[in-house]
Design a protein around this motif. Sequence first.
Motif, PDB file in Angstrom:
ATOM      1  N   LEU B  24       0.845  -1.206   0.000  1.00 28.59           N
ATOM      2  CA  LEU B  24       0.000   0.000   0.000  1.00 28.59           C
ATOM      3  C   LEU B  24       0.878   1.252   0.000  1.00 28.59           C
ATOM      4  O   LEU B  24       0.596   2.224  -0.714  1.00 28.59           O
ATOM      5  CB  LEU B  24      -0.952  -0.010   1.200  1.00 28.59           C
ATOM      6  N   ARG B  25       1.948   1.227   0.765  1.00 31.74           N
ATOM      7  CA  ARG B  25       2.857   2.388   0.794  1.00 31.74           C
ATOM      8  C   ARG B  25       3.520   2.583  -0.579  1.00 31.74           C
ATOM      9  O   ARG B  25       3.638   3.710  -1.057  1.00 31.74           O
ATOM     10  CB  ARG B  25       3.918   2.229   1.891  1.00 31.74           C
ATOM     11  N   ASP B  26       3.921   1.462  -1.212  1.00 29.17           N
ATOM     12  CA  ASP B  26       4.530   1.551  -2.540  1.00 29.17           C
ATOM     13  C   ASP B  26       3.552   2.158  -3.545  1.00 29.17           C
ATOM     14  O   ASP B  26       3.957   2.790  -4.521  1.00 29.17           O
ATOM     15  CB  ASP B  26       4.979   0.165  -3.029  1.00 29.17           C
ATOM     16  N   LEU B  27       2.256   1.948  -3.318  1.00 29.02           N
ATOM     17  CA  LEU B  27       1.238   2.533  -4.205  1.00 29.02           C
ATOM     18  C   LEU B  27       0.932   3.987  -3.832  1.00 29.02           C
ATOM     19  O   LEU B  27       0.104   4.630  -4.468  1.00 29.02           O
ATOM     20  CB  LEU B  27      -0.058   1.708  -4.131  1.00 29.02           C
ATOM     21  N   GLY B  28       1.579   4.476  -2.769  1.00 29.90           N
ATOM     22  CA  GLY B  28       1.415   5.886  -2.414  1.00 29.90           C
ATOM     23  C   GLY B  28       0.409   6.160  -1.311  1.00 29.90           C
ATOM     24  O   GLY B  28       0.131   7.325  -0.985  1.00 29.90           O
TER      25      GLY B  28
END
Lengths: 84, 84
Positions: B24-28
């Motif tokens: 989720l963090r990698d997706l922003g």
Amino acid sequence: MVRVEVKLKKGHFDPEGDVTTKSLRDLGFPVSGVRVSKVYTVELEVNDKERAMSLAREMCRKLLANPTKDDFFIEVLAGEGGVN
Amino acid sequence: MVRVEVKLKKGHFDPEGDVTTKSLRDLGFPVSGVRVSKVYTVELEVNDKERAMSLAREMCRKLLANPTKDDFFIEVLAGEGGVN
């Protein structure tokens, strides 16, 4: 904090539920069926409930749910738009 | 019908939650943590709510939950002690 429940749409094959049904019946429980779903409790770094709901919907569409086979249900947890 | 939610006790390592956080963090998404739990929706062939609750507790102890690492929460769904 948001709580997202992802469950298979009706009619979709749920192998984990079927195995659980069989195991419970083998143990003697009077069970006719089991469906398995998943709950993600997500700590969001936002303080606004509307924003939390909107982000949760986007997370479902992009990662947490498969639109072909899953339904999802979002709940922004009471008193907390986020935890930070 | 009973709804059983099985979740890791606090302090237990949740690899699936950690991977989900990272994705989720990698997706922003502004996410600081995710915990994953499982929900079993069980169709029980009993018509009595107390009996359904007692069977659900026993199912958790014998199969659905790991007493070392899981907590479980049972809800007998309104209006239905069973579905048959």
